[in-house]
Design an enzyme around this catalytic site. Sequence first.
Site, PDB file in Angstrom:
ATOM      1  N   ASN A   7       0.862  -1.179   0.000  1.00  0.00           N
ATOM      2  CA  ASN A   7       0.000   0.000   0.000  1.00  0.00           C
ATOM      3  C   ASN A   7       0.900   1.231   0.000  1.00  0.00           C
ATOM      4  OD1 ASN A   7      -1.766   2.047   0.579  1.00  0.00           O
ATOM      5  ND2 ASN A   7      -2.705   1.048   2.351  1.00  0.00           N
ATOM      6  N   ARG A  93      -2.658  -1.932  -3.443  1.00  0.00           N
ATOM      7  CA  ARG A  93      -3.823  -1.075  -3.237  1.00  0.00           C
ATOM      8  C   ARG A  93      -3.703   0.091  -4.210  1.00  0.00           C
ATOM      9  NH1 ARG A  93      -4.736   3.514   1.020  1.00  0.00           N
ATOM     10  NH2 ARG A  93      -6.909   3.964   0.589  1.00  0.00           N
ATOM     11  N   HIS A 182     -12.539   4.034   0.320  1.00  0.00           N
ATOM     12  CA  HIS A 182     -12.597   3.069   1.442  1.00  0.00           C
ATOM     13  C   HIS A 182     -13.341   1.787   1.062  1.00  0.00           C
ATOM     14  CE1 HIS A 182     -12.315   6.569   4.557  1.00  0.00           C
ATOM     15  NE2 HIS A 182     -11.122   6.041   4.367  1.00  0.00           N
ATOM     16  N   ARG A 243     -10.328  16.974   7.172  1.00  0.00           N
ATOM     17  CA  ARG A 243     -11.144  17.353   6.004  1.00  0.00           C
ATOM     18  C   ARG A 243     -12.531  17.772   6.452  1.00  0.00           C
ATOM     19  NH1 ARG A 243     -10.240  11.854   3.040  1.00  0.00           N
ATOM     20  NH2 ARG A 243      -8.137  11.651   3.830  1.00  0.00           N
ATOM     21  N   GLU A 386      -7.955  -3.934   5.828  1.00  0.00           N
ATOM     22  CA  GLU A 386      -7.915  -3.732   4.373  1.00  0.00           C
ATOM     23  C   GLU A 386      -6.868  -4.622   3.707  1.00  0.00           C
ATOM     24  OE1 GLU A 386      -7.953   0.520   5.419  1.00  0.00           O
ATOM     25  OE2 GLU A 386      -9.002   0.808   3.523  1.00  0.00           O
TER      26      GLU A 386
END
Length: 402
Positions: A7, A93, A182, A243, A386
């Site tokens: 990743n 990923r 996600h 964010r 993940e």
Amino acid sequence: MKILVINSGSSSLKFQLFDSSDLTVSASGLIEQIGEEQSSARLTYFDGVGTRQMLKQSEPVAEHRQAIKLMAELLRESGAMIDVRELAGIGHRVVHGGEAFHEPILIDDAVISAIEELIPLAPLHNPANLTGIRVAMDHAGDIPQVAVFDTAFHQSIPEYGYLYALPYKLYEKYNVRRYGFHGTSHSFVSKAAARFLDIPYDRFNCIVLHLGNGASACAVENGKSVDTSMGMTPLAGLVMGTRCGDIDPAITFYLERNTGMDVNRIDDMLNHESGLKGLCGSNDMRELLAAKEQGSKEMALAFDIYCYRLKKYIGAYFAALGRIDALIFTGGIGENAAPVREHACQGLAGLGITINSEKNNQRKERIMEIHQDEAAVKVLVIPTDEEREIAIQVMAVIKGER
Ligand code: AMP
């Protein structure tokens, strides 16, 4: 044989090595501050007796090519993986698969070109992901390599869910639409929940709240994503660490006209200086909860704003789905911050969502049920993984099951 999951983020490289027979983890590592003055690399690995740590405060790792070499060194020196020929496959990923990728895919030149074409949609992430892919292909070209996209799970969202009310030609010409992110996490935890509750996945309805530093909600109907809160970019939706999530788009024009900030500065502010950090100075939920306990009004307000946004999304997705079997919390905050779970679900008894405070305040590494006994909706806390989901998908592609 082993499966390596890579990743590569904009300034970090995370990796995990799985045994392909039972998907146990034999090593995992992280190289951080790539491109900065000092980099750090750490590896946790299993040596057959117990877990060991290896730390390398290395010289600056200038870019991802160097980071991948360092990863190979760490794996070799620790004995976790001596030779790349031990690998059955490598999973990468990839953040943005646009409309081109609905599924994980075996990487070839055409796939690399397609990921490259999607760079305008993910200018920070896809280039880092691509470097990881290219270097791994250079070093281990004979090993099957699979791209797993963060956006792919959401490609099932219907047109009326992914289109914005903008001139249609912006979609046709510039690909402006909701993509969502996600996806690997939403897919992993929703499948885990269906298995846990013994409901066939293709009949399973749920709302997943992935609450980490980035955060998104997802509505899953009959095992497919039908809506998600992040949009064309990961800026939309829930309040996040730094964010802003949903805001009136006209705020950006107002700021440009009245504050002297240009569009790049506003972009930076909305992504890196907003959310919890903008509201109360910290994007660490642990710090926020502790300060709130001490009576900080600022922190309490940030907490209320965060939870209120969650509650609105739960309501909206309940309406979109008509009925849900489960509400699932995951991610660093979703898995650990009991007060967030409790507050976000307060007043939702009408929807069949009620939390048992005692169960909610427990701590477990595995799946936790936190609803009241008689509740219509199961409320679950499920640790996301993940990397494992990517390894599962790599295995499926190698075996020709996808
Ligand atoms: P992630 O991006 O999934 O690693 O999640 C990061 C977020 O999880 C940060 O806001 C952390 O403060 C939060 N977090 C991690 N552990 C805890 C905890 N024990 N209690 C509350 N928040 C936590």
